[in-house]
Design an enzyme around this catalytic site. Structure first.
Site, PDB file in Angstrom:
ATOM      1  N   THR A  84      20.516   3.239  -3.374  1.00  0.00           N
ATOM      2  CA  THR A  84      19.242   2.553  -3.180  1.00  0.00           C
ATOM      3  C   THR A  84      18.600   2.147  -4.499  1.00  0.00           C
ATOM      4  OG1 THR A  84      18.956   4.212  -1.433  1.00  0.00           O
ATOM      5  CG2 THR A  84      17.151   2.669  -1.794  1.00  0.00           C
ATOM      6  N   HIS A  91      14.264   4.257   3.549  1.00  0.00           N
ATOM      7  CA  HIS A  91      15.336   5.071   4.128  1.00  0.00           C
ATOM      8  C   HIS A  91      15.175   5.182   5.647  1.00  0.00           C
ATOM      9  CE1 HIS A  91      16.935   6.013   0.300  1.00  0.00           C
ATOM     10  NE2 HIS A  91      16.011   6.857  -0.086  1.00  0.00           N
ATOM     11  N   ARG A 102      27.352   3.567   1.803  1.00  0.00           N
ATOM     12  CA  ARG A 102      28.262   4.322   0.947  1.00  0.00           C
ATOM     13  C   ARG A 102      29.116   5.221   1.820  1.00  0.00           C
ATOM     14  NH1 ARG A 102      25.968   8.452  -3.781  1.00  0.00           N
ATOM     15  NH2 ARG A 102      27.885   8.579  -5.053  1.00  0.00           N
ATOM     16  N   SER A 140      26.100  13.926  -2.625  1.00  0.00           N
ATOM     17  CA  SER A 140      24.981  13.542  -3.484  1.00  0.00           C
ATOM     18  C   SER A 140      23.663  14.078  -2.925  1.00  0.00           C
ATOM     19  CB  SER A 140      24.914  12.015  -3.614  1.00  0.00           C
ATOM     20  OG  SER A 140      23.904  11.624  -4.498  1.00  0.00           O
ATOM     21  N   TYR A 186      28.444   0.260  -1.546  1.00  0.00           N
ATOM     22  CA  TYR A 186      28.254   0.888  -2.863  1.00  0.00           C
ATOM     23  C   TYR A 186      29.551   0.831  -3.671  1.00  0.00           C
ATOM     24  CZ  TYR A 186      27.356   4.729  -6.194  1.00  0.00           C
ATOM     25  OH  TYR A 186      27.211   5.495  -7.326  1.00  0.00           O
ATOM     26  N   MET A 227      20.233   3.470 -16.932  1.00  0.00           N
ATOM     27  CA  MET A 227      19.222   3.921 -15.983  1.00  0.00           C
ATOM     28  C   MET A 227      18.946   5.413 -16.148  1.00  0.00           C
ATOM     29  SD  MET A 227      20.224   1.690 -12.590  1.00  0.00           S
ATOM     30  CE  MET A 227      18.839   2.331 -11.644  1.00  0.00           C
ATOM     31  N   ARG A 260      22.793  11.838 -11.240  1.00  0.00           N
ATOM     32  CA  ARG A 260      23.741  12.920 -11.447  1.00  0.00           C
ATOM     33  C   ARG A 260      25.084  12.407 -11.954  1.00  0.00           C
ATOM     34  NH1 ARG A 260      27.501  16.118  -8.560  1.00  0.00           N
ATOM     35  NH2 ARG A 260      27.511  14.542  -6.927  1.00  0.00           N
ATOM     36  N   LYS A 261      25.815  11.653 -11.122  1.00  0.00           N
ATOM     37  CA  LYS A 261      27.109  11.109 -11.526  1.00  0.00           C
ATOM     38  C   LYS A 261      27.231   9.618 -11.212  1.00  0.00           C
ATOM     39  CE  LYS A 261      30.012  15.262 -11.338  1.00  0.00           C
ATOM     40  NZ  LYS A 261      31.261  15.841 -10.763  1.00  0.00           N
ATOM     41  N   GLY A 262      26.801   9.236 -10.026  1.00  0.00           N
ATOM     42  CA  GLY A 262      26.849   7.828  -9.653  1.00  0.00           C
ATOM     43  C   GLY A 262      28.252   7.275  -9.495  1.00  0.00           C
TER      44      GLY A 262
END
Length: 320
Positions: free
Chosen positions: A71, A131, A154, A162, A227, A266, A282-284
Protein backbone atom coordinates in the site's frame (compact mmCIF):
# COMPACT_ATOMS: atom_id res chain seq x y z
CA UNK A 1 4.75 24.65 2.24
CA UNK A 2 4.74 27.30 4.95
CA UNK A 3 3.18 29.75 2.53
CA UNK A 4 0.42 27.25 1.78
CA UNK A 5 -0.29 26.72 5.49
CA UNK A 6 -0.43 30.48 6.06
CA UNK A 7 -2.87 30.85 3.16
CA UNK A 8 -5.43 28.47 4.68
CA UNK A 9 -8.59 30.07 6.12
CA UNK A 10 -8.70 30.37 9.91
CA UNK A 11 -11.50 27.80 10.22
CA UNK A 12 -9.36 25.23 8.37
CA UNK A 13 -6.40 26.01 10.61
CA UNK A 14 -8.63 25.40 13.65
CA UNK A 15 -9.70 22.08 12.17
CA UNK A 16 -6.03 21.28 11.73
CA UNK A 17 -5.58 21.69 15.46
CA UNK A 18 -8.47 19.27 15.98
CA UNK A 19 -6.72 16.74 13.79
CA UNK A 20 -3.42 17.16 15.63
CA UNK A 21 -5.09 16.66 19.00
CA UNK A 22 -7.01 13.63 17.76
CA UNK A 23 -3.85 12.04 16.40
CA UNK A 24 -2.07 12.54 19.73
CA UNK A 25 -4.84 11.04 21.86
CA UNK A 26 -6.34 8.32 19.64
CA UNK A 27 -6.13 4.84 21.14
CA UNK A 28 -6.65 1.58 19.19
CA UNK A 29 -10.11 0.16 19.72
CA UNK A 30 -12.33 -2.46 18.11
CA UNK A 31 -15.04 -0.95 15.91
CA UNK A 32 -17.67 -2.62 13.75
CA UNK A 33 -19.53 -1.02 10.87
CA UNK A 34 -21.73 -2.87 8.35
CA UNK A 35 -20.61 -6.12 9.95
CA UNK A 36 -16.95 -5.34 9.17
CA UNK A 37 -14.46 -5.45 12.03
CA UNK A 38 -12.19 -2.49 11.48
CA UNK A 39 -8.46 -2.57 12.05
CA UNK A 40 -8.26 -1.20 15.62
CA UNK A 41 -5.50 1.30 14.78
CA UNK A 42 -7.84 3.12 12.40
CA UNK A 43 -11.03 5.10 12.93
CA UNK A 44 -14.11 3.58 11.33
CA UNK A 45 -16.06 6.76 12.06
CA UNK A 46 -13.92 8.54 9.48
CA UNK A 47 -14.73 5.87 6.89
CA UNK A 48 -18.43 6.15 7.66
CA UNK A 49 -18.32 9.93 7.36
CA UNK A 50 -16.53 9.70 4.01
CA UNK A 51 -19.10 7.21 2.73
CA UNK A 52 -22.08 9.32 3.74
CA UNK A 53 -20.93 12.94 3.54
CA UNK A 54 -17.73 13.36 1.51
CA UNK A 55 -17.38 13.40 -2.27
CA UNK A 56 -14.11 12.77 -4.11
CA UNK A 57 -13.20 14.93 -7.08
CA UNK A 58 -11.74 14.28 -10.49
CA UNK A 59 -8.05 13.46 -10.22
CA UNK A 60 -8.28 11.82 -6.81
CA UNK A 61 -6.66 8.40 -6.51
CA UNK A 62 -7.50 5.69 -3.99
CA UNK A 63 -5.09 2.83 -3.33
CA UNK A 64 -7.03 -0.11 -1.94
CA UNK A 65 -5.40 -3.20 -0.50
CA UNK A 66 -5.37 -5.68 2.30
CA UNK A 67 -2.79 -4.68 4.93
CA UNK A 68 0.90 -5.25 4.15
CA UNK A 69 0.39 -5.76 0.43
CA UNK A 70 2.38 -2.81 -0.90
CA UNK A 71 0.00 0.00 0.00
CA UNK A 72 2.57 2.59 1.10
CA UNK A 73 4.84 1.81 -1.84
CA UNK A 74 2.03 2.17 -4.35
CA UNK A 75 0.86 5.44 -2.78
CA UNK A 76 4.41 6.80 -3.03
CA UNK A 77 4.58 5.85 -6.71
CA UNK A 78 1.23 7.48 -7.46
CA UNK A 79 2.30 10.63 -5.61
CA UNK A 80 5.45 10.87 -7.68
CA UNK A 81 3.59 10.21 -10.92
CA UNK A 82 1.10 12.96 -10.18
CA UNK A 83 3.45 15.59 -8.84
CA UNK A 84 6.97 14.94 -10.10
CA UNK A 85 6.66 18.07 -12.23
CA UNK A 86 5.29 20.21 -9.40
CA UNK A 87 7.61 20.44 -6.37
CA UNK A 88 5.15 22.64 -4.46
CA UNK A 89 2.32 20.12 -4.60
CA UNK A 90 4.79 17.31 -3.93
CA UNK A 91 5.87 19.06 -0.74
CA UNK A 92 2.23 19.42 0.35
CA UNK A 93 1.56 15.77 -0.33
CA UNK A 94 4.68 14.75 1.60
CA UNK A 95 3.31 16.58 4.67
CA UNK A 96 -0.08 14.87 4.70
CA UNK A 97 0.69 12.55 7.60
CA UNK A 98 1.67 15.16 10.16
CA UNK A 99 0.73 18.50 11.68
CA UNK A 100 -2.23 20.38 10.28
CA UNK A 101 -2.35 17.95 7.34
CA UNK A 102 -2.30 14.86 9.57
CA UNK A 103 -4.73 12.01 8.85
CA UNK A 104 -4.71 12.85 5.13
CA UNK A 105 -3.23 9.49 4.14
CA UNK A 106 -5.88 6.87 4.95
CA UNK A 107 -9.62 7.24 4.42
CA UNK A 108 -10.23 5.50 7.73
CA UNK A 109 -8.16 7.77 9.96
CA UNK A 110 -8.53 11.01 11.88
CA UNK A 111 -11.53 12.98 13.18
CA UNK A 112 -14.14 12.75 10.41
CA UNK A 113 -15.49 16.23 9.79
CA UNK A 114 -12.26 18.15 10.43
CA UNK A 115 -10.15 15.74 8.41
CA UNK A 116 -12.28 15.97 5.26
CA UNK A 117 -12.76 19.74 5.55
CA UNK A 118 -8.98 20.01 5.33
CA UNK A 119 -8.95 17.54 2.44
CA UNK A 120 -11.26 19.80 0.48
CA UNK A 121 -8.93 22.74 1.10
CA UNK A 122 -6.05 20.96 -0.65
CA UNK A 123 -5.49 22.59 -4.06
CA UNK A 124 -4.53 19.41 -5.90
CA UNK A 125 -5.54 15.81 -6.44
CA UNK A 126 -5.73 13.79 -3.22
CA UNK A 127 -4.24 10.34 -2.78
CA UNK A 128 -5.74 8.08 -0.13
CA UNK A 129 -5.26 4.48 0.80
CA UNK A 130 -7.79 2.19 2.37
CA UNK A 131 -7.67 -1.30 3.81
CA UNK A 132 -11.46 -1.55 3.79
CA UNK A 133 -13.49 -3.91 1.61
CA UNK A 134 -15.39 -2.24 -1.20
CA UNK A 135 -18.76 -2.17 0.58
CA UNK A 136 -17.37 0.38 3.04
CA UNK A 137 -16.13 2.69 0.29
CA UNK A 138 -18.67 4.72 -1.67
CA UNK A 139 -17.69 3.32 -5.04
CA UNK A 140 -20.56 5.06 -6.83
CA UNK A 141 -19.25 8.47 -5.71
CA UNK A 142 -15.78 7.54 -6.92
CA UNK A 143 -17.11 6.53 -10.32
CA UNK A 144 -19.38 9.54 -10.75
CA UNK A 145 -16.58 11.95 -9.82
CA UNK A 146 -14.18 10.32 -12.28
CA UNK A 147 -11.70 9.46 -9.53
CA UNK A 148 -9.59 6.29 -9.79
CA UNK A 149 -8.89 3.22 -7.68
CA UNK A 150 -5.73 1.11 -7.79
CA UNK A 151 -6.05 -2.25 -6.08
CA UNK A 152 -2.71 -3.78 -5.18
CA UNK A 153 -2.53 -7.43 -4.19
CA UNK A 154 0.27 -9.64 -2.92
CA UNK A 155 0.68 -13.35 -2.46
CA UNK A 156 -1.09 -14.22 0.80
CA UNK A 157 1.86 -16.04 2.37
CA UNK A 158 4.18 -13.03 2.21
CA UNK A 159 1.31 -10.72 3.19
CA UNK A 160 0.61 -12.81 6.29
CA UNK A 161 4.28 -12.97 7.30
CA UNK A 162 4.60 -9.22 6.91
CA UNK A 163 1.43 -8.62 8.92
CA UNK A 164 2.65 -11.02 11.62
CA UNK A 165 5.92 -9.14 12.06
CA UNK A 166 4.20 -5.76 11.88
CA UNK A 167 1.72 -6.76 14.58
CA UNK A 168 4.57 -7.30 17.03
CA UNK A 169 5.45 -3.59 16.94
CA UNK A 170 2.13 -1.76 17.00
CA UNK A 171 -0.15 -0.97 19.95
CA UNK A 172 -2.86 -3.53 20.61
CA UNK A 173 -6.41 -2.62 21.57
CA UNK A 174 -6.75 -3.78 25.21
CA UNK A 175 -10.03 -5.53 24.38
CA UNK A 176 -8.19 -7.70 21.83
CA UNK A 177 -5.09 -8.50 23.85
CA UNK A 178 -6.01 -12.18 23.79
CA UNK A 179 -5.20 -12.17 20.06
CA UNK A 180 -1.70 -10.76 20.51
CA UNK A 181 0.86 -13.48 19.84
CA UNK A 182 4.46 -13.94 18.78
CA UNK A 183 3.76 -17.57 17.89
CA UNK A 184 3.62 -17.76 14.08
CA UNK A 185 1.67 -21.01 13.99
CA UNK A 186 -0.97 -19.56 16.32
CA UNK A 187 -1.12 -16.37 14.28
CA UNK A 188 -1.54 -18.36 11.06
CA UNK A 189 -4.46 -20.26 12.53
CA UNK A 190 -6.04 -17.04 13.81
CA UNK A 191 -5.85 -15.55 10.33
CA UNK A 192 -7.18 -18.60 8.53
CA UNK A 193 -10.09 -18.75 10.98
CA UNK A 194 -10.77 -15.03 10.60
CA UNK A 195 -10.18 -14.26 14.27
CA UNK A 196 -7.85 -11.29 13.76
CA UNK A 197 -9.39 -7.85 13.20
CA UNK A 198 -8.14 -7.00 9.71
CA UNK A 199 -10.90 -4.88 8.17
CA UNK A 200 -13.23 -7.69 7.10
CA UNK A 201 -16.19 -9.48 8.77
CA UNK A 202 -15.66 -11.99 11.55
CA UNK A 203 -14.53 -15.35 10.21
CA UNK A 204 -12.91 -13.78 7.13
CA UNK A 205 -9.51 -12.51 6.07
CA UNK A 206 -7.64 -11.70 2.84
CA UNK A 207 -9.76 -13.68 0.33
CA UNK A 208 -12.89 -11.79 1.38
CA UNK A 209 -11.13 -8.47 0.76
CA UNK A 210 -9.96 -9.51 -2.69
CA UNK A 211 -13.41 -10.73 -3.72
CA UNK A 212 -15.07 -7.54 -2.53
CA UNK A 213 -12.98 -5.49 -4.99
CA UNK A 214 -12.70 -8.06 -7.79
CA UNK A 215 -16.38 -7.61 -8.57
CA UNK A 216 -15.34 -4.34 -10.27
CA UNK A 217 -12.37 -5.73 -12.22
CA UNK A 218 -13.92 -5.04 -15.63
CA UNK A 219 -14.82 -1.42 -14.90
CA UNK A 220 -12.77 1.55 -16.08
CA UNK A 221 -12.36 3.27 -12.71
CA UNK A 222 -10.16 0.56 -11.20
CA UNK A 223 -6.83 -1.06 -12.00
CA UNK A 224 -5.40 -4.18 -10.36
CA UNK A 225 -1.65 -4.56 -9.92
CA UNK A 226 0.39 -7.34 -8.34
CA UNK A 227 3.05 -6.43 -5.78
CA UNK A 228 5.36 -9.06 -7.25
CA UNK A 229 4.98 -7.68 -10.79
CA UNK A 230 5.87 -4.23 -9.48
CA UNK A 231 9.01 -5.70 -7.91
CA UNK A 232 9.91 -7.59 -11.07
CA UNK A 233 9.06 -5.03 -13.79
CA UNK A 234 8.86 -1.70 -11.99
CA UNK A 235 9.08 0.59 -15.01
CA UNK A 236 6.58 -1.42 -17.05
CA UNK A 237 3.98 -1.45 -14.28
CA UNK A 238 4.54 2.22 -13.41
CA UNK A 239 3.99 3.14 -17.05
CA UNK A 240 0.74 1.15 -16.94
CA UNK A 241 -0.32 3.08 -13.84
CA UNK A 242 0.56 6.39 -15.50
CA UNK A 243 -1.53 5.48 -18.54
CA UNK A 244 -4.43 4.47 -16.29
CA UNK A 245 -4.23 7.88 -14.60
CA UNK A 246 -4.08 9.68 -17.93
CA UNK A 247 -0.48 10.85 -17.42
CA UNK A 248 2.45 10.99 -19.80
CA UNK A 249 5.82 10.64 -18.15
CA UNK A 250 9.26 10.50 -19.78
CA UNK A 251 11.75 7.66 -19.44
CA UNK A 252 13.88 9.94 -17.29
CA UNK A 253 10.94 10.69 -14.98
CA UNK A 254 10.10 7.00 -14.62
CA UNK A 255 13.73 6.28 -13.75
CA UNK A 256 13.71 9.08 -11.18
CA UNK A 257 10.50 7.69 -9.66
CA UNK A 258 12.16 4.29 -9.41
CA UNK A 259 15.00 5.87 -7.42
CA UNK A 260 12.74 7.92 -5.15
CA UNK A 261 10.48 4.95 -4.42
CA UNK A 262 13.16 2.34 -3.78
CA UNK A 263 12.81 0.44 -0.52
CA UNK A 264 16.10 1.86 0.80
CA UNK A 265 15.14 5.47 0.07
CA UNK A 266 11.72 5.07 1.68
CA UNK A 267 13.22 3.27 4.66
CA UNK A 268 15.85 5.99 5.13
CA UNK A 269 13.18 8.70 4.85
CA UNK A 270 11.40 7.13 7.81
CA UNK A 271 14.45 7.48 10.07
CA UNK A 272 13.49 9.13 13.34
CA UNK A 273 9.76 8.91 12.61
CA UNK A 274 6.99 6.82 14.12
CA UNK A 275 7.34 4.50 11.13
CA UNK A 276 10.87 3.66 12.17
CA UNK A 277 9.73 3.01 15.75
CA UNK A 278 7.24 0.39 14.61
CA UNK A 279 9.70 -1.05 12.06
CA UNK A 280 7.25 -0.33 9.26
CA UNK A 281 9.81 -0.97 6.53
CA UNK A 282 11.12 -4.45 7.25
CA UNK A 283 12.22 -6.24 4.05
CA UNK A 284 9.84 -5.41 1.23
CA UNK A 285 10.76 -8.54 -0.72
CA UNK A 286 9.16 -11.60 -2.24
CA UNK A 287 9.49 -15.12 -0.83
CA UNK A 288 10.20 -14.40 2.85
CA UNK A 289 7.29 -16.73 3.63
CA UNK A 290 9.68 -19.65 3.06
CA UNK A 291 11.47 -18.66 6.27
CA UNK A 292 8.26 -19.05 8.29
CA UNK A 293 5.99 -21.67 6.72
CA UNK A 294 6.58 -25.36 7.18
CA UNK A 295 5.71 -27.61 4.23
CA UNK A 296 2.49 -28.63 5.99
CA UNK A 297 1.54 -25.02 6.71
CA UNK A 298 2.25 -24.00 3.13
CA UNK A 299 0.09 -26.81 1.77
CA UNK A 300 -2.68 -25.91 4.19
CA UNK A 301 -2.57 -22.30 3.03
CA UNK A 302 -2.66 -23.39 -0.61
CA UNK A 303 -5.78 -25.46 -0.02
CA UNK A 304 -7.41 -22.68 1.98
CA UNK A 305 -6.79 -20.11 -0.77
CA UNK A 306 -7.94 -22.52 -3.49
CA UNK A 307 -11.28 -22.99 -1.77
CA UNK A 308 -11.75 -19.39 -0.66
CA UNK A 309 -10.99 -17.96 -4.11
CA UNK A 310 -12.69 -20.58 -6.23
CA UNK A 311 -13.89 -19.02 -9.50
CA UNK A 312 -11.96 -15.81 -8.81
CA UNK A 313 -9.64 -14.84 -11.67
CA UNK A 314 -6.45 -14.06 -9.78
CA UNK A 315 -3.02 -15.66 -9.76
CA UNK A 316 -0.47 -15.20 -6.98
CA UNK A 317 3.30 -15.22 -7.43
CA UNK A 318 5.12 -16.75 -4.50
CA UNK A 319 8.60 -16.09 -5.85
CA UNK A 320 10.22 -14.06 -8.61
Amino acid sequence: MEEFIRSLPDDIKRKGKEVEEFQKTFQPKPQVWKNVRGIPNFNMDAAKYAYEHWTPRKGDVFVASYPKCGTTWTCAIVKQLLFIRDPNYLEIMNARGKGILGAQVAIESGPPEAKFAIADALPCSRIYFTHLPSELINVEKIKSSDAKVIYVYRNPKDALVSFFNFSQNIPCAPELSNLKTDDFNKYLEQMLQGEQWTGVPAGQWYPYHIKSWMQYKDENFIKFIAYEELKKDFKVIVRDIAEFLGLQRTDAEISEIEKRCSFKVMQDAATGSDLEKIKFFRKGGVGDWKNYFSVAQSEKMDEHIKIALENVDIQFQYEI
